[in-house]
Design a protein around this motif. Structure first.
Motif, PDB file in Angstrom:
ATOM      1  N   LEU A 171       0.865  -1.168   0.000  1.00 29.25           N
ATOM      2  CA  LEU A 171       0.000   0.000   0.000  1.00 29.25           C
ATOM      3  C   LEU A 171       0.903   1.220   0.000  1.00 29.25           C
ATOM      4  CD1 LEU A 171      -2.908   1.115   0.139  1.00 29.25           C
ATOM      5  CD2 LEU A 171      -2.647   1.203   2.621  1.00 29.25           C
ATOM      6  N   GLY A 172       0.953   1.915  -1.132  1.00 27.19           N
ATOM      7  CA  GLY A 172       1.885   3.026  -1.248  1.00 27.19           C
ATOM      8  C   GLY A 172       3.317   2.521  -1.182  1.00 27.19           C
ATOM      9  N   LYS A 173       4.094   3.047  -0.254  1.00 23.31           N
ATOM     10  CA  LYS A 173       5.474   2.609  -0.059  1.00 23.31           C
ATOM     11  C   LYS A 173       5.607   1.562   1.037  1.00 23.31           C
ATOM     12  CE  LYS A 173       7.497   6.999  -1.608  1.00 23.31           C
ATOM     13  NZ  LYS A 173       8.401   8.112  -1.251  1.00 23.31           N
ATOM     14  N   GLN A 174       4.507   1.180   1.650  1.00 23.63           N
ATOM     15  CA  GLN A 174       4.525   0.177   2.715  1.00 23.63           C
ATOM     16  C   GLN A 174       4.387  -1.211   2.108  1.00 23.63           C
ATOM     17  OE1 GLN A 174       1.948   1.550   6.173  1.00 23.63           O
ATOM     18  NE2 GLN A 174       1.234   2.922   4.550  1.00 23.63           N
ATOM     19  N   ARG A 175       5.301  -2.089   2.489  1.00 16.59           N
ATOM     20  CA  ARG A 175       5.305  -3.447   1.958  1.00 16.59           C
ATOM     21  C   ARG A 175       5.448  -4.452   3.088  1.00 16.59           C
ATOM     22  NH1 ARG A 175       9.369  -3.370  -3.307  1.00 16.59           N
ATOM     23  NH2 ARG A 175       8.227  -1.841  -4.564  1.00 16.59           N
ATOM     24  N   THR A 176       4.876  -5.616   2.890  1.00 18.38           N
ATOM     25  CA  THR A 176       5.029  -6.718   3.842  1.00 18.38           C
ATOM     26  C   THR A 176       4.702  -8.004   3.117  1.00 18.38           C
ATOM     27  OG1 THR A 176       4.403  -7.537   6.021  1.00 18.38           O
ATOM     28  CG2 THR A 176       2.659  -6.595   4.675  1.00 18.38           C
ATOM     29  N   ARG A 177       4.928  -9.126   3.779  1.00 19.76           N
ATOM     30  CA  ARG A 177       4.678 -10.426   3.151  1.00 19.76           C
ATOM     31  C   ARG A 177       4.374 -11.470   4.221  1.00 19.76           C
ATOM     32  NH1 ARG A 177      10.014 -13.256   0.883  1.00 19.76           N
ATOM     33  NH2 ARG A 177       8.813 -15.083   1.458  1.00 19.76           N
ATOM     34  N   THR A 178       3.757 -12.553   3.791  1.00 20.17           N
ATOM     35  CA  THR A 178       3.425 -13.656   4.694  1.00 20.17           C
ATOM     36  C   THR A 178       4.568 -14.674   4.697  1.00 20.17           C
ATOM     37  OG1 THR A 178       2.376 -15.014   2.986  1.00 20.17           O
ATOM     38  CG2 THR A 178       1.003 -13.368   4.079  1.00 20.17           C
ATOM     39  N   LYS A 179       4.385 -15.694   5.501  1.00 23.11           N
ATOM     40  CA  LYS A 179       5.323 -16.805   5.492  1.00 23.11           C
ATOM     41  C   LYS A 179       5.111 -17.641   4.229  1.00 23.11           C
ATOM     42  CE  LYS A 179       2.139 -19.788   8.026  1.00 23.11           C
ATOM     43  NZ  LYS A 179       1.872 -20.542   9.270  1.00 23.11           N
ATOM     44  N   VAL A 180       6.054 -18.518   3.933  1.00 21.58           N
ATOM     45  CA  VAL A 180       5.980 -19.410   2.775  1.00 21.58           C
ATOM     46  C   VAL A 180       5.394 -20.752   3.215  1.00 21.58           C
ATOM     47  CG1 VAL A 180       7.280 -20.576   0.975  1.00 21.58           C
ATOM     48  CG2 VAL A 180       7.954 -18.287   1.710  1.00 21.58           C
ATOM     49  N   VAL A 181       4.396 -21.225   2.483  1.00 19.79           N
ATOM     50  CA  VAL A 181       3.803 -22.542   2.735  1.00 19.79           C
ATOM     51  C   VAL A 181       4.379 -23.501   1.701  1.00 19.79           C
ATOM     52  CG1 VAL A 181       1.694 -23.881   2.871  1.00 19.79           C
ATOM     53  CG2 VAL A 181       1.703 -21.512   3.645  1.00 19.79           C
ATOM     54  N   LYS A 182       5.106 -24.501   2.159  1.00 18.56           N
ATOM     55  CA  LYS A 182       5.808 -25.413   1.267  1.00 18.56           C
ATOM     56  C   LYS A 182       4.851 -26.440   0.648  1.00 18.56           C
ATOM     57  CE  LYS A 182      10.020 -23.843   1.929  1.00 18.56           C
ATOM     58  NZ  LYS A 182      10.834 -23.276   0.840  1.00 18.56           N
ATOM     59  N   LYS A 183       5.053 -26.688  -0.640  1.00 18.00           N
ATOM     60  CA  LYS A 183       4.394 -27.762  -1.394  1.00 18.00           C
ATOM     61  C   LYS A 183       2.886 -27.779  -1.169  1.00 18.00           C
ATOM     62  CE  LYS A 183       8.464 -30.768  -1.492  1.00 18.00           C
ATOM     63  NZ  LYS A 183       9.007 -32.102  -1.177  1.00 18.00           N
ATOM     64  N   SER A 184       2.215 -26.744  -1.618  1.00 16.88           N
ATOM     65  CA  SER A 184       0.767 -26.675  -1.436  1.00 16.88           C
ATOM     66  C   SER A 184       0.150 -25.867  -2.565  1.00 16.88           C
ATOM     67  CB  SER A 184       0.440 -26.034  -0.075  1.00 16.88           C
ATOM     68  OG  SER A 184      -0.960 -25.902   0.073  1.00 16.88           O
ATOM     69  N   GLU A 239      -5.425   5.579  -2.796  1.00 15.74           N
ATOM     70  CA  GLU A 239      -4.447   4.516  -3.001  1.00 15.74           C
ATOM     71  C   GLU A 239      -5.137   3.176  -3.216  1.00 15.74           C
ATOM     72  OE1 GLU A 239      -0.569   6.034  -0.490  1.00 15.74           O
ATOM     73  OE2 GLU A 239      -2.096   4.853   0.536  1.00 15.74           O
ATOM     74  N   GLU A 240      -4.381   2.224  -3.764  1.00 12.51           N
ATOM     75  CA  GLU A 240      -4.873   0.866  -3.988  1.00 12.51           C
ATOM     76  C   GLU A 240      -4.002  -0.124  -3.232  1.00 12.51           C
ATOM     77  OE1 GLU A 240      -6.992   0.685  -8.350  1.00 12.51           O
ATOM     78  OE2 GLU A 240      -4.836   0.374  -8.261  1.00 12.51           O
ATOM     79  N   LEU A 241      -4.644  -1.120  -2.655  1.00 15.78           N
ATOM     80  CA  LEU A 241      -3.941  -2.216  -1.987  1.00 15.78           C
ATOM     81  C   LEU A 241      -3.623  -3.277  -3.036  1.00 15.78           C
ATOM     82  CD1 LEU A 241      -3.001  -3.755   0.590  1.00 15.78           C
ATOM     83  CD2 LEU A 241      -5.308  -4.717   0.693  1.00 15.78           C
ATOM     84  N   LEU A 242      -2.319  -3.558  -3.215  1.00 14.05           N
ATOM     85  CA  LEU A 242      -1.884  -4.557  -4.189  1.00 14.05           C
ATOM     86  C   LEU A 242      -1.571  -5.851  -3.454  1.00 14.05           C
ATOM     87  CD1 LEU A 242      -1.025  -5.387  -7.049  1.00 14.05           C
ATOM     88  CD2 LEU A 242       1.262  -4.486  -6.555  1.00 14.05           C
ATOM     89  N   VAL A 243      -2.276  -6.916  -3.806  1.00  8.26           N
ATOM     90  CA  VAL A 243      -2.078  -8.238  -3.212  1.00  8.26           C
ATOM     91  C   VAL A 243      -1.533  -9.158  -4.298  1.00  8.26           C
ATOM     92  CG1 VAL A 243      -3.143 -10.160  -1.993  1.00  8.26           C
ATOM     93  CG2 VAL A 243      -4.001  -7.839  -1.641  1.00  8.26           C
ATOM     94  N   SER A 244      -0.302  -9.645  -4.114  1.00  3.13           N
ATOM     95  CA  SER A 244       0.343 -10.509  -5.104  1.00  3.13           C
ATOM     96  C   SER A 244       0.679 -11.851  -4.462  1.00  3.13           C
ATOM     97  CB  SER A 244       1.631  -9.863  -5.637  1.00  3.13           C
ATOM     98  OG  SER A 244       1.374  -8.576  -6.162  1.00  3.13           O
ATOM     99  N   VAL A 245       0.417 -12.931  -5.174  1.00  3.51           N
ATOM    100  CA  VAL A 245       0.787 -14.280  -4.735  1.00  3.51           C
ATOM    101  C   VAL A 245       1.957 -14.735  -5.591  1.00  3.51           C
ATOM    102  CG1 VAL A 245       0.030 -16.654  -4.402  1.00  3.51           C
ATOM    103  CG2 VAL A 245      -1.577 -14.773  -4.057  1.00  3.51           C
ATOM    104  N   LEU A 246       3.041 -15.177  -4.941  1.00  9.15           N
ATOM    105  CA  LEU A 246       4.241 -15.599  -5.641  1.00  9.15           C
ATOM    106  C   LEU A 246       4.662 -16.985  -5.160  1.00  9.15           C
ATOM    107  CD1 LEU A 246       4.686 -12.272  -4.855  1.00  9.15           C
ATOM    108  CD2 LEU A 246       6.425 -12.618  -6.601  1.00  9.15           C
ATOM    109  N   ASP A 247       5.446 -17.639  -5.988  1.00 11.85           N
ATOM    110  CA  ASP A 247       5.988 -18.968  -5.660  1.00 11.85           C
ATOM    111  C   ASP A 247       7.474 -18.799  -5.372  1.00 11.85           C
ATOM    112  OD1 ASP A 247       6.312 -21.892  -5.658  1.00 11.85           O
ATOM    113  OD2 ASP A 247       7.412 -21.518  -7.503  1.00 11.85           O
ATOM    114  N   GLU A 248       7.887 -19.195  -4.164  1.00 13.22           N
ATOM    115  CA  GLU A 248       9.286 -19.035  -3.771  1.00 13.22           C
ATOM    116  C   GLU A 248      10.169 -20.003  -4.547  1.00 13.22           C
ATOM    117  OE1 GLU A 248      11.586 -18.554   0.429  1.00 13.22           O
ATOM    118  OE2 GLU A 248      10.754 -20.537   0.023  1.00 13.22           O
TER     119      GLU A 248
END
Length: 1010
Positions: free
Chosen positions: A30-43, A61-70
């Protein structure tokens, strides 16, 4: 105003990895604020259950929610994303969206994968008391509003008034609109609102509403709340320790529920006593409350931490959340935020408390195992990450030393050594379940196959008794009566098959009874050394592979080539064994023990595996193995969540001479004296690789690990492992694997790429050593990892030591006879690897050369570019056989290369060799270059005792168009202790300064001649 986002779970995510799964995590911005969750393995259907907060400054402002694969080795793969306007949340009913499923979208319309899955989110505004600051004067201070309000959102996310004040100066117009919207929440009947509408009566009404909510949430007692949590528990696994490290690991003579109440009950005085001990003031313990529809149990603790020498007294907010509470196991995650410290808004400290049942005490009383681990959760990237982690680590360590001391005064700690000494008492309490052969036979043969066969047999016998003999017809003759119709033929076939199945069941039962009596239960171990004792207690949820819906399980234990087999339990999925197995004494402590559970199918049929497990003695604490439930691996076992209950004891009967005896045996193999390392050295080695206290260091060698680029470090050898560690330019690489994992060791002759040094290539067995795969050079199709080590200071000693340890651990006597040394020693060693390993701390650098040169920066950097200037200058200053590898990009603007040369006799009368590792990167202002170098000397007396660290800083001179300034810094990393450190340092400093003057003078002459 705070926007709270709860990331609950996702479903139907696409598989991004080759194994058919993904390692997803969620990144929010959100803006310049960033954070992330923990990684869930093999799911593909991960569950996070994490909540984050963002400070809202602009409703556009817009809240950007991105899902990524580690991805461990490459860039993380993009899965999907969505954007949520903040204004949409604000204008919704109750200022909340959710919980709701949101479809994930690809980055662009051209993406091949259109179906990116869905994510479950809850997005809402937390109306904490920060909006009051808009209507308060500055003279009220930052604490006054916080003390005037006691709402739930106030306790979970306090907002500093300094931040609000700064945001007022930056965005006055947006705040005016924001304040008006907030006022509209509490005055819905008014069409227009402003900050002046927030008057005292409305504030008081808000207070009354929150206090009602608090009373309703905290009406239950702590015991009732725990019972509610126990009823909601779904059998989830105990959370693993956090990666920051374990700060407390202790057994206590108290039941787990009682220890949980002592540490976390609001009525307990433990927290207040701890606050008095640590100098903490203004302690406020919030009540435990259920959130998200009763799914999550939380409370908030606020206090002011005592001032230290470096940090003033600051306010801390600790949010505690129960992750598991099933009546036996309790797990609490505490997230501590200190926004008033420097960079405090960029990180949180997370502490995980895990309380599990410990082994039963000899007195019969219960004990609890408390493990406390921690980590740093950086909400935003910062250049001060290393400094923050270092300070937090020391603070956590000091704090929990006081925590452990205070807890020991309230609860009696249990010494794990005492548990080991009472092994005989624990094992004596085990009694094998008495089994009657008749009862087993009834249970075994009471099935449809046996009953139907007996019924059909009786039916046929009655028919024969009632029927008259038929006349001979067709091909029949006296003594041969054939079926007279198709029906009779089918009936005969069924009878034969049923009889054959019954005979097989009887044969299988009799063979199993014979094998049951020949199990290894009760066989005593022989000899002196390391004695391994395994008590097999029981198993649960074993897979059913028989038609009866159960199985006939038995267990096989394998350690150091020896096996022990349990008895067979008939027709059971939850068998009780209570059997004890002892392995004969071993000269060295075992590394692993394999456990395999089979289903008995008869003496000649291949047994079906119900699951397997591996007990790694290097990664497990012996006290933890004294009473452990081991989850089984395998398709059948994982589908049924099968486990077996073991009690494992490992004792040494030889006393304290084990190390000396082992080293003297290795000296005969190596042909060289091996000194016993000091306790401090062994402790540092154990701490470096997180090894148990019985592991000791035999030798360590300076070498290079060959991957894409050679990486200089040290190779550590101990009886059970071979490990590698390096710390170059702040990048740490560390791994180890077992000697038993090695399938083959080969020596590759010297090549130009290896800088004239032989290469030791270690090939692991298929699928082994996967924890160390980041250090492997290659991996073949069958899953074998290959590790390349080169540039040893004392190659012959290193090679002989490695071969001796490998043969001692992983080869059978026949293989040891077949393997011979491929290379003979051609010369005696000039130096001995007898110093003590001092550690791997960063090297302190000091300036040894500084000068303004009349050459441009671009020309001087050619000295490090690997061109003709590089070669000519180095040869002029006495570097023979100068060779180098091309620069290769490590990441971004960072490049690395390897250098090799020999000293001329005018430089060193020993004519030693040099292998050097260089890394270059542009300066932050882009007006120069920074070159860092780690230099290793070979063939020089005591050259293996140290490494030289050089740093060249080259930058433009603003006063000269064709000029640059060069600074050179030197640091010496001592790998071993020696009384000649001052003498060596003085000699290196003098020779290096003269050599640097010659190098840069030669560069100026080269430039003048052009």
């Amino acid at each position: 105003m705070k926007l709270s986002v709860r990331v609950i779970e996702a479903r139907n995510l696409p598989a991004m990895d080759l194994n058919g799964f993904s390692d997803p995590y969620v990144r929010l911005q959100l803006g310049k604020q960033r954070t992330r969750t923990k990684v869930v393995k093999k799911s593909l259907n991960p569950q996070w259950g994490e909540e984050f907060g963002f400070r809202v400054e602009d409703l556009k402002e817009e809240l950007l929610v991105s899902v990524l694969d580690e991805d461990k080795y490459f860039n993380d793969d993009f899965v999907g994303q969505l954007k949520v306007p903040v204004s949409q949340v604000f204008d919704s009913e109750n200022k909340s969206l959710g919980p709701a499923w949101y479809p994930l979208l690809p980055k662009n319309k051209k993406s091949k994968n259109k179906d990116c899955g869905e994510i479950l989110l809850t997005i809402y505004f937390s109306l904490n008391n920060s909006f009051i600051d808009l209507n308060w004067n500055d003279d009220h201070g930052s604490n006054s509003p916080l003390r005037s309000f006691n709402g739930p959102s106030n306790s979970t996310s306090p907002v500093r008034t300094e931040e609000i004040a700064s945001s007022k100066e930056e965005k006055p117009y947006s705040q005016k609109s924001l304040a008006g919207r907030i006022a509209h929440i509490f005055n819905k009947h008014s069409d227009t609102a402003s900050t002046s509408s927030l008057e005292a009566p409305e504030i008081a009404g808000f207070e009354v509403y929150d206090s009602k909510s608090d009373d309703q949430s905290s009406s239950d007692t702590f015991e009732e709340v725990m019972r509610t949590m126990e009823s909601k528990d779904q059998g989830s696994e105990v959370p693993s320790n956090l990666p920051g490290g374990v700060v407390l690991d202790q057994l206590y003579q108290i039941a787990p529920p009682d220890l949980n109440s002592l540490l976390f009950s609001p009525d307990s005085s433990f927290y207040k006593s701890l606050a008095d001990l640590q100098g903490t003031t203004e302690l406020q313990l919030g009540s435990w409350k259920f959130e998200d529809g009763g799914e999550i149990l939380k409370r908030v603790v606020t206090y002011i931490k005592a001032a230290t020498k470096l940090v003033k007294a600051v306010k801390a907010t600790e949010e505690q959340t129960y992750l598991k509470a099933d009546g036996k196991v309790f797990s609490v995650l505490a997230s501590v935020s200190t926004p008033d410290v420097m960079y405090g808004s960029t990180f949180k400290v997370e502490v995980l408390y895990c309380i599990t049942p410990g082994p039963e005490l000899p007195s019969g009383e219960q004990c609890s195992h408390l493990v406390v681990s921690w980590r740093m959760n950086f909400l935003q990237s910062t250049m001060m990450k290393g400094m923050i982690e270092s300070g937090a680590r020391q603070g956590i360590k000091d704090s929990f030393e006081q925590y452990a001391n205070l807890l020991s005064q309230n609860v009696t700690p249990v010494d794990s050594k005492e548990l080991g000494s009472n092994k005989e008492q624990v094992l004596a309490s085990l009694q094998a379940e008495p089994q009657s052969d008749w009862k087993l036979a009834v249970r075994y043969f009471a099935n449809f196959t046996v009953v139907s066969t007996i019924f059909m047999g009786l039916y046929v016998l009655v028919h024969i008794w009632l029927a008259t003999p038929s006349t001979i017809q067709g091909l029949e003759f006296v003594g041969l009566d054939l079926p007279d119709s198709i029906g009779e033929f089918i009936v005969c076939g069924v009878l034969v098959l049923q009889g054959e199945r019954l005979l097989r069941l009887i044969s299988r039962f009799m063979q199993a009874r014979v094998q049951k009596g020949s199990g290894d239960h009760g066989i005593k171990a022989q000899g002196d050394g390391w004695l391994l004792t395994v008590a097999l207690i029981e198993g649960i949820n074993l897979a059913a592979v028989d038609s009866s819906g159960s199985s006939d399980p038995y267990v096989v234990f394998t350690c150091n080539g020896k096996t022990r087999t349990s008895s067979i339990k008939f027709q059971k999925s939850d068998p009780q064994w209570n059997e004890i197995f002892e392995f004969d004494a071993m000269n060295e402590p075992p590394s692993v023990m394999d456990v395999e559970v089979y289903d008995f199918d008869g003496p000649f049929d291949e047994a079906t595996s119900l699951g397997h497990a591996e007990i790694n003695f290097l990664k497990s604490n012996i006290s933890d193995l004294a009473d452990v439930w081991v989850p089984l691996q395998g398709k059948l076992a994982q589908a049924c969540q099968s486990k077996i209950h073991l009690r494992i004891f490992l004792n040494n009967t030889r006393g304290g001479n084990v190390v000396k005896e082992y080293l003297s045996k290795m000296e005969k193999e190596v042909g060289k004296k091996i000194n016993v390392r000091s306790p401090q050295t062994n402790s540092a080695f154990q701490k470096l690789f997180v090894l148990p206290p019985e592991e000791f260091l035999i030798n360590d060698f300076t070498c290079h690990l060959k991957r894409k680029m050679p990486l200089q470090g040290r190779l550590f050898l101990s009886p059970r492992i071979i490990g590698f560690h390096t710390n170059l330019f702040g990048q740490r690489t560390k791994f180890f694997f077992l000697w038993e994992d090695i399938e083959d060791i080969q020596v590759v002759p010297p090549t130009l790429s290896s800088m004239g040094s032989p290469i030791i290539v270690m090939t692991l067995r298929p699928g082994r050593g996967m924890d160390a795969r980041h250090g492997a050079k290659t991996q073949d199709e069958e899953g074998r990892l290959k590790f390349h080590f080169q540039s040893f200071v004392s190659f012959n000693v290193a090679h002989r030591t490695i071969m001796a340890l490998w043969k001692a651990r992983s080869l059978s006597p026949e293989q040891k006879v077949q393997i011979v040394e491929e290379e003979s020693e051609t010369k005696s060693l000039q130096t001995e690897e007898s110093g003590s390993f001092l550690g791997l701390d960063d090297v302190s650098m000091s300036e040894v050369y500084s000068s303004a040169l009349s050459v441009p920066t671009s020309f001087l950097t050619e000295l490090f570019n690997g061109g003709e200037l590089d070669r000519r200058v180095m040869e002029k200053v006495g570097c023979l056989n100068y060779s180098y590898t091309p620069w290769e990009s490590e990441k971004g603007d960072v490049y690395e290369r390897q250098i090799y040369y020999r000293f001329d006799k005018h430089i060193s009368r020993y004519r030693g060799e040099v292998t050097s590792f260089q890394q270059k990167s542009p300066l932050s202002d882009k007006n120069g270059w920074l070159i860092e170098e780690v230099m290793t000397l070979h063939g020089v007396p005591l050259g293996d005792y140290f490494n030289l660290h050089l740093r060249y800083q080259i930058e433009d001179l603003p006063s000269k168009s064709k000029g640059c300034n060069v600074q050179v810094f030197l640091g010496i990393a001592w790998l071993k202790s020696t009384k000649h450190q001052k003498r060596i340092t003085k000699n290196i400093l003098k020779n290096l300064q003269d050599r640097l003057k010659d190098i840069f003078s030669a560069v100026e002459r080269e430039f003048a001649e052009r």
